[in-house]
Design an enzyme around this catalytic site. Structure first.
Site, PDB file in Angstrom:
ATOM      1  CB  SER A  64     -11.296  -0.317  27.564  1.00 59.71           C
ATOM      2  OG  SER A  64     -10.442  -0.961  28.487  1.00 59.71           O
ATOM      3  CB  THR A  65      -6.187   2.069  26.696  1.00 58.62           C
ATOM      4  OG1 THR A  65      -5.634   1.137  25.751  1.00 58.62           O
ATOM      5  CG2 THR A  65      -6.226   1.430  28.075  1.00 58.62           C
ATOM      6  CG  ASP A  66      -5.446   3.709  22.395  1.00 61.36           C
ATOM      7  OD1 ASP A  66      -5.225   4.934  22.470  1.00 61.36           O
ATOM      8  OD2 ASP A  66      -4.651   2.843  22.800  1.00 61.36           O
ATOM      9  N   GLY A  67      -9.488   4.362  20.913  1.00 59.52           N
ATOM     10  CA  GLY A  67     -10.481   4.156  19.874  1.00 59.52           C
ATOM     11  C   GLY A  67     -11.885   3.849  20.355  1.00 59.52           C
ATOM     12  N   GLY A  69     -13.221   1.199  21.767  1.00 62.13           N
ATOM     13  CA  GLY A  69     -13.343   0.603  23.096  1.00 62.13           C
ATOM     14  C   GLY A  69     -13.305   1.629  24.203  1.00 62.13           C
ATOM     15  CG  ASP A 114       0.001  -8.923  24.854  1.00 69.14           C
ATOM     16  OD1 ASP A 114      -0.870  -8.906  23.942  1.00 69.14           O
ATOM     17  OD2 ASP A 114       1.219  -8.874  24.611  1.00 69.14           O
ATOM     18  CB  SER A 194     -14.718  -5.284  10.728  1.00 76.30           C
ATOM     19  OG  SER A 194     -14.327  -4.663   9.519  1.00 76.30           O
ATOM     20  CE1 TYR A 207      -9.231  -6.181  11.733  1.00 76.26           C
ATOM     21  CE2 TYR A 207     -10.432  -5.717   9.693  1.00 76.26           C
ATOM     22  CZ  TYR A 207     -10.220  -5.494  11.045  1.00 76.26           C
ATOM     23  OH  TYR A 207     -11.008  -4.585  11.724  1.00 76.26           O
ATOM     24  CE  LYS A 211     -12.294  -7.331  13.368  1.00 80.25           C
ATOM     25  NZ  LYS A 211     -12.498  -7.059  14.804  1.00 80.25           N
TER      26      LYS A 211
END
Length: 327
Positions: A64-67, A69, A114, A194, A207, A211
């Site tokens: 929740s600190t970028d993008g 989220g 993390d 995704s 990746y 998803k």
């Protein structure tokens, strides 16, 4: 006895109509449900409930600190929900929490975790969240490789990171919060997947596979949790301009079909409680509908070609960022 030709033709027409109806339903249901949701307040205004009333007053958002989220957190706070921010950097978490509290009249809590560290972190998360009546869980945290590449070129640590974050976090955090949601008989779990879930993806094989896991995990939980009054939503974005995609200058430039994270989150949060499965953005829904017209093997080939182009863009960006050596 031979079947008359006109009867055979009618049979084929019915089969074709059946296949077309279900194809349109499968690919356009998200857009249709969003349109219905837009019109519903005009026809049944008394049935409209806020997210807090329907699911609960606290939301947990991972990554929740970028993008996406971060903007999910802002959108939910703007709707009056208190938010628990979960991410890796304590400094960034404190900054986002302060920004939300100064902009909206809500409470915040943040937890520095993390998710790549493996199983032991979930004991801490369980303790941190046991006193919080979580109504909405947004499993957004995710990781990708630095750029599309052959599997044997990707470092093993990076592959474990993808598995621990993309598969481990969504599974275990959902497992932690489900008992309290079941006890209250309300709640919502939002799993951010995704568009790569739609087919295998050469040069980003792990990746895309993680998803696909999220997709099947979420669709199974929808069936399990419906009797308990818990919503489980699958959100499957196509390309969004976030730092996860910064290997490609084309994606980062954005456009009509590639929104930025703020615009995407604004549309995606609107779908919560209105549709169980969505791309989260109107133009992404159109893209998926067009893509699924092609057989899977063609989509795999196109995806592989695109990833080769993205890898080329990455190396060009790296080359342009490297200072020229003077003799």
């Amino acid at each position: 006895m031979l079947i008359p030709w006109n009867l055979a033709l009618w049979g084929l027409a019915l089969i074709g109509a059946w296949a077309l109806v279900w194809f349109l339903y499968d690919n356009l249901k998200s857009l249709a449900q969003i349109c219905i949701a837009l019109l519903a307040p005009y026809f049944a205004p008394n049935e409209h409930k806020s997210l807090a009333e329907r699911f609960g007053k606290w939301a947990v958002i991972t990554g929740s600190t970028d993008g996406i989220g971060k903007h999910y957190a802002f959108q939910l706070a703007s709707r009056g929900l208190n938010v628990v921010l979960v991410s890796r950097s304590a400094e960034k978490l404190a900054a986002v929490a302060h920004e939300i509290e100064s902009k909206y009249s809500v409470k915040t809590k943040w937890i520095a975790i993390d998710f790549s560290s493996g199983r032991h972190i979930y004991d801490q998360l369980r303790k941190e969240l046991e006193s919080v009546p979580v109504g909405i869980l947004v499993n957004n945290v995710g990781a990708n490789i630095d750029y599309p590449d052959d599997l044997d070129n990707v470092p093993e640590d990076k592959l474990w990171q993808l598995i621990n974050i993309n598969v481990g976090a969504v599974t275990m955090l959902t497992r932690i919060l489900l008992p309290s949601m079941k006890k209250r008989g309300q709640g919502a779990i939002v799993n951010i997947s995704s568009g790569t879930e739609l087919q295998p993806l050469p040069y980003m094989a792990v990746y895309a596979a993680t998803k696909a896991y999220i997709r099947y995990f979420t669709l199974a939980l929808q069936h399990e949790l419906e009797p308990f009054g818990i919503t489980c939503q699958l959100v499957s974005p196509m390309f969004v301009s976030t730092k996860m995609n910064n290997f490609s200058s084309t994606i980062m430039e954005g456009g009509l079909f590639i929104p930025n994270a703020e615009m995407y989150a604004k549309f995606a949060t609107f779908t919560l409680g209105k549709t169980k499965q969505t791309t989260g953005y109107w133009s992404h829904g159109l893209q998926v509908g067009i893509m699924k017209l092609a057989p899977e093997f063609i989509r795999i080939a196109i995806g592989g070609a695109m990833d080769k182009q993205f890898r080329k863009e990455y190396f060009e960006l790296q080359k342009s960022a490297t200072p020229a050596q003077s003799g």
